[in-house]
Design a protein around this motif. Structure first.
Motif, PDB file in Angstrom:
ATOM      1  N   ALA A   1       0.837  -1.205   0.000  1.00 32.73           N
ATOM      2  CA  ALA A   1       0.000   0.000   0.000  1.00 32.73           C
ATOM      3  C   ALA A   1       0.870   1.252   0.000  1.00 32.73           C
ATOM      4  CB  ALA A   1      -0.942  -0.006   1.205  1.00 32.73           C
ATOM      5  N   ASP A   2       1.936   1.255   0.807  1.00 30.34           N
ATOM      6  CA  ASP A   2       2.857   2.395   0.847  1.00 30.34           C
ATOM      7  C   ASP A   2       3.520   2.616  -0.512  1.00 30.34           C
ATOM      8  OD1 ASP A   2       2.285   2.802   3.527  1.00 30.34           O
ATOM      9  OD2 ASP A   2       4.160   1.910   4.244  1.00 30.34           O
ATOM     10  N   ARG A   3       3.969   1.536  -1.130  1.00 33.80           N
ATOM     11  CA  ARG A   3       4.636   1.658  -2.441  1.00 33.80           C
ATOM     12  C   ARG A   3       3.668   2.156  -3.496  1.00 33.80           C
ATOM     13  NH1 ARG A   3       8.207  -1.717  -6.012  1.00 33.80           N
ATOM     14  NH2 ARG A   3       8.835  -0.138  -7.506  1.00 33.80           N
ATOM     15  N   LEU A   4       2.446   1.629  -3.500  1.00 29.79           N
ATOM     16  CA  LEU A   4       1.446   2.105  -4.462  1.00 29.79           C
ATOM     17  C   LEU A   4       1.176   3.592  -4.286  1.00 29.79           C
ATOM     18  CD1 LEU A   4      -1.098  -0.847  -4.492  1.00 29.79           C
ATOM     19  CD2 LEU A   4       0.222   0.004  -6.438  1.00 29.79           C
ATOM     20  N   ALA A   5       1.093   4.038  -3.045  1.00 32.35           N
ATOM     21  CA  ALA A   5       0.866   5.463  -2.782  1.00 32.35           C
ATOM     22  C   ALA A   5       2.039   6.302  -3.285  1.00 32.35           C
ATOM     23  CB  ALA A   5       0.648   5.693  -1.280  1.00 32.35           C
TER      24      ALA A   5
ATOM     25  N   ARG B   1       1.858   9.021  -6.272  1.00 30.10           N
ATOM     26  CA  ARG B   1       2.273  10.392  -5.972  1.00 30.10           C
ATOM     27  C   ARG B   1       3.367  10.837  -6.932  1.00 30.10           C
ATOM     28  NH1 ARG B   1       2.764   9.692  -0.815  1.00 30.10           N
ATOM     29  NH2 ARG B   1       4.914   9.033  -0.901  1.00 30.10           N
ATOM     30  N   ASP B   2       4.345   9.967  -7.207  1.00 28.21           N
ATOM     31  CA  ASP B   2       5.426  10.296  -8.132  1.00 28.21           C
ATOM     32  C   ASP B   2       4.885  10.549  -9.534  1.00 28.21           C
ATOM     33  OD1 ASP B   2       7.223   9.989  -6.072  1.00 28.21           O
ATOM     34  OD2 ASP B   2       8.001   8.056  -6.763  1.00 28.21           O
ATOM     35  N   ARG B   3       3.950   9.729  -9.967  1.00 24.49           N
ATOM     36  CA  ARG B   3       3.384   9.907 -11.309  1.00 24.49           C
ATOM     37  C   ARG B   3       2.592  11.196 -11.393  1.00 24.49           C
ATOM     38  NH1 ARG B   3       1.909   3.926 -13.610  1.00 24.49           N
ATOM     39  NH2 ARG B   3       4.045   3.203 -13.487  1.00 24.49           N
ATOM     40  N   ARG B   4       1.822  11.512 -10.356  1.00 25.53           N
ATOM     41  CA  ARG B   4       1.083  12.782 -10.330  1.00 25.53           C
ATOM     42  C   ARG B   4       2.054  13.942 -10.363  1.00 25.53           C
ATOM     43  NH1 ARG B   4      -1.932  10.266  -6.280  1.00 25.53           N
ATOM     44  NH2 ARG B   4      -0.861  11.526  -4.715  1.00 25.53           N
ATOM     45  N   GLY B   5       3.144  13.825  -9.616  1.00 28.23           N
ATOM     46  CA  GLY B   5       4.154  14.877  -9.565  1.00 28.23           C
ATOM     47  C   GLY B   5       4.803  15.111 -10.912  1.00 28.23           C
ATOM     48  N   ARG B   6       5.091  14.042 -11.635  1.00 34.69           N
ATOM     49  CA  ARG B   6       5.694  14.181 -12.958  1.00 34.69           C
ATOM     50  C   ARG B   6       4.733  14.844 -13.923  1.00 34.69           C
ATOM     51  NH1 ARG B   6       7.510   8.478 -13.794  1.00 34.69           N
ATOM     52  NH2 ARG B   6       8.032   8.270 -11.638  1.00 34.69           N
ATOM     53  N   ARG B   7       3.476  14.447 -13.868  1.00 32.60           N
ATOM     54  CA  ARG B   7       2.487  15.066 -14.760  1.00 32.60           C
ATOM     55  C   ARG B   7       2.370  16.545 -14.454  1.00 32.60           C
ATOM     56  NH1 ARG B   7      -0.777  10.094 -14.214  1.00 32.60           N
ATOM     57  NH2 ARG B   7      -1.778  11.117 -12.475  1.00 32.60           N
ATOM     58  N   LEU B   8       2.345  16.892 -13.173  1.00 31.50           N
ATOM     59  CA  LEU B   8       2.255  18.286 -12.784  1.00 31.50           C
ATOM     60  C   LEU B   8       3.490  19.038 -13.260  1.00 31.50           C
ATOM     61  CD1 LEU B   8       0.896  20.609 -11.302  1.00 31.50           C
ATOM     62  CD2 LEU B   8       1.976  19.802  -9.195  1.00 31.50           C
TER      63      LEU B   8
END
Length: 72
Positions: free
Chosen positions: A49-53, A57-64
């Motif tokens: 669960a921690d890794r998925l989060a 988060r990393d993918r959202r950050g890259r898109r942003l």
């Protein structure tokens, strides 16, 4: 959806067992469980669960970051 021989019930929910066939992974799960005082199952569930989060988060950050770069 039907059940298979590896399905079982936990708290009224169908659950499928995870079979770890990698010695290093088994050792890591056991060590984490010992350090946390949790079962191996709970330790592995929380770690996943921690890794998925983090990945989400990393993918959202890259898109942003990409969107901000386009705006600049």
């Amino acid at each position: 959806m039907g059940t298979t021989n590896s399905d079982f019930q936990v708290d009224g929910h169908n659950t499928m067992a995870l079979n770890i066939r990698n010695k290093e992974t088994e050792e890591l799960a056991a060590k984490l469980a010992r350090l946390t005082g949790e079962t191996k199952t709970e330790s592995v569930r929380k770690a996943l669960a921690d890794r998925l989060a983090r990945v989400a988060r990393d993918r959202r950050g890259r898109r942003l970051a990409e969107e901000l770069k386009e705006i600049a």
